[in-house]
Motif scaffolding. Sequence first.
Motif, PDB file in Angstrom:
ATOM      1  N   VAL A 186       0.831  -1.206   0.000  1.00  0.00           N
ATOM      2  CA  VAL A 186       0.000   0.000   0.000  1.00  0.00           C
ATOM      3  C   VAL A 186       0.864   1.254   0.000  1.00  0.00           C
ATOM      4  O   VAL A 186       0.605   2.211  -0.752  1.00  0.00           O
ATOM      5  N   GLU A 187       1.911   1.282   0.816  1.00  0.00           N
ATOM      6  CA  GLU A 187       2.752   2.477   0.910  1.00  0.00           C
ATOM      7  C   GLU A 187       3.475   2.759  -0.398  1.00  0.00           C
ATOM      8  O   GLU A 187       3.599   3.914  -0.817  1.00  0.00           O
ATOM      9  N   CYS A 195      -6.739   2.408  -1.025  1.00  0.00           N
ATOM     10  CA  CYS A 195      -5.986   1.186  -1.318  1.00  0.00           C
ATOM     11  C   CYS A 195      -6.247   0.161  -0.219  1.00  0.00           C
ATOM     12  O   CYS A 195      -6.255   0.505   0.969  1.00  0.00           O
ATOM     13  N   ALA A 196      -6.464  -1.076  -0.616  1.00  0.00           N
ATOM     14  CA  ALA A 196      -6.639  -2.168   0.340  1.00  0.00           C
ATOM     15  C   ALA A 196      -5.981  -3.417  -0.217  1.00  0.00           C
ATOM     16  O   ALA A 196      -6.089  -3.704  -1.411  1.00  0.00           O
ATOM     17  N   GLU A 256       2.192   9.036   8.072  1.00  0.00           N
ATOM     18  CA  GLU A 256       1.320   8.831   6.934  1.00  0.00           C
ATOM     19  C   GLU A 256       0.648  10.127   6.518  1.00  0.00           C
ATOM     20  O   GLU A 256       0.465  10.407   5.346  1.00  0.00           O
ATOM     21  N   THR A 257       0.268  10.937   7.518  1.00  0.00           N
ATOM     22  CA  THR A 257      -0.380  12.206   7.227  1.00  0.00           C
ATOM     23  C   THR A 257       0.571  13.140   6.488  1.00  0.00           C
ATOM     24  O   THR A 257       0.185  13.834   5.555  1.00  0.00           O
ATOM     25  N   SER A 258       1.841  13.145   6.896  1.00  0.00           N
ATOM     26  CA  SER A 258       2.805  14.020   6.246  1.00  0.00           C
ATOM     27  C   SER A 258       3.012  13.634   4.796  1.00  0.00           C
ATOM     28  O   SER A 258       3.311  14.462   3.953  1.00  0.00           O
ATOM     29  N   LEU A 259       2.831  12.346   4.485  1.00  0.00           N
ATOM     30  CA  LEU A 259       2.973  11.894   3.110  1.00  0.00           C
ATOM     31  C   LEU A 259       1.925  12.525   2.224  1.00  0.00           C
ATOM     32  O   LEU A 259       2.163  12.772   1.050  1.00  0.00           O
ATOM     33  N   GLU A 260       0.737  12.822   2.784  1.00  0.00           N
ATOM     34  CA  GLU A 260      -0.336  13.397   2.004  1.00  0.00           C
ATOM     35  C   GLU A 260      -0.543  14.875   2.308  1.00  0.00           C
ATOM     36  O   GLU A 260      -1.558  15.451   2.025  1.00  0.00           O
ATOM     37  N   VAL A 296      10.440   2.239  -3.659  1.00  0.00           N
ATOM     38  CA  VAL A 296      10.629   1.954  -2.243  1.00  0.00           C
ATOM     39  C   VAL A 296      11.622   2.918  -1.613  1.00  0.00           C
ATOM     40  O   VAL A 296      11.457   3.353  -0.471  1.00  0.00           O
ATOM     41  N   ASN A 297      12.655   3.285  -2.371  1.00  0.00           N
ATOM     42  CA  ASN A 297      13.718   4.118  -1.810  1.00  0.00           C
ATOM     43  C   ASN A 297      13.491   5.603  -1.989  1.00  0.00           C
ATOM     44  O   ASN A 297      14.327   6.407  -1.592  1.00  0.00           O
TER      45      ASN A 297
END
Length: 483
Positions: free
Chosen positions: A354-355, A373-374, A432-436, A468-469
């Motif tokens: 998912v990430e 996403c699931a 996770e919030t900072s990612l969005e 991933v990186n």
Amino acid sequence: MGSCFSAESRSPLPGSPLSPHLANMKKRNSRKRLGSRGSSFEYRKDEALHRIPGRFFLNGSTDVASLFTQQGKKGTNQDAMIVWENFGSRTDTVFCGIFDGHGPYGHLVAKRVRDHLPLKLSAHWEANVSSEDVFRDFSLGSMTSENMSLLLVDKESRPSIDFLESEKHPDIFETLKESFLKAFKAMDRELRVHPSIDSFCSGTTAVTLVKQGPYLVIGNLGDSRAVLGTRDKNNMLTAVQLTVDLKPNLPAEAERIRRCKGRVFALHDEPEVTRVWLPNNDSPGLAMARAFGDFCLKDFGLISVPEITFRHLTENDEFVVLATDGIWDVLSNEEAVEIIASAPARSSAARALVEVAIRAWRYKYPTSKVDDCAVVCLFLDSNSNHLSTASNGNTEVQPTSKDQLDNDIEENNNLDVLTPLNQSGITRTEEETSLEGNEDPSMLENMNSDMGINWSALEGVSRVNTLVNLPRFIPEKEEKAGK
């Protein structure tokens, strides 16, 4: 992209007026709705279901499976998932399912199907097994006139079976195939008359499987997908797609819809997404050819009949990935399998996928809203540790918190209020919030070049490793706040 109702498709939103044609259809199909007290009572009644041992539907993992879902940027998380071990009181059996809701009440439809489709499947499976025992007794004993009449009635109620197919597959496939077909039909019938969930312009996809011993039977409806991670003759891990994305662009699906007077075409501003439309109205614009619910289209070619497939597992088969289209819109089957195989532990495999998918959304579609996403990852050999550095004895299951159950009850209590849905989906970590956190489209458009990423130039380099990186992008204001 675009697997559910979109703004471009001019689908009816909560509180918006319907066209006269659509309004008349809805009036003919409407049912009396219960108030908030009825919805709350119904959820309380179902709460015991969430406490059943071996049944998991929240982020977490078991010895044989990993589950993770994350809300996108389109509103309430409409994806749902489930893993049910010891399914049907069979110790060697597990049920898995992924459900992608769409429309104003898609999240409620997806949860309802998640909770009740497995129960219907188990009941029909048990009934079919008992029926087979009766048939066996008939063949061994005398055939009285009463027994003959019962036999004929039961035979008429069964769908026709391809005899060539029955020769290729074991009895479990024929039994489960019939059980899947009956369960899906009963589930859709229940949604049509449900007193507190409006499925007229809302629905859900479903990709479900039952694994019993070495046998795998899959029931697929819509555009979520199941992919197998398996070893080839060179011991290389490869991806095998187990289901077909049932979209309107498939010739057979489009032909059926058009025969029923439905229309199939793509909008000019999204030519890659074929949608289903009413005969005389440019709505709802559904980007799948089969689904639960969506009764506004059920007379015009949309069906809830699943495709049933079978696989005899071997020692080379390692895991099955079930995921909603939020994953497959940005990652290939091979990339998904590689990400699962590269996860540091089985318990984090679904979350890792998912990430990476969310990062891929950010870089591939910088101006689009990330989809929900699931992922459910079912490991086929619980004794193997190919993908895990942790002990097989470690089971990390996120418990069903009272707060989460109460949030679901509150959602049900607000069913009759036609207001925009809130965005309180799953619990989010600060990371996770900072990612969005970035909301500036122009900034997002420049992210690829700023980070030095050129997808077309990545020849010979693993795109998965690149994703991933990739460093997480944190807006300057959040970075300062952190200091």
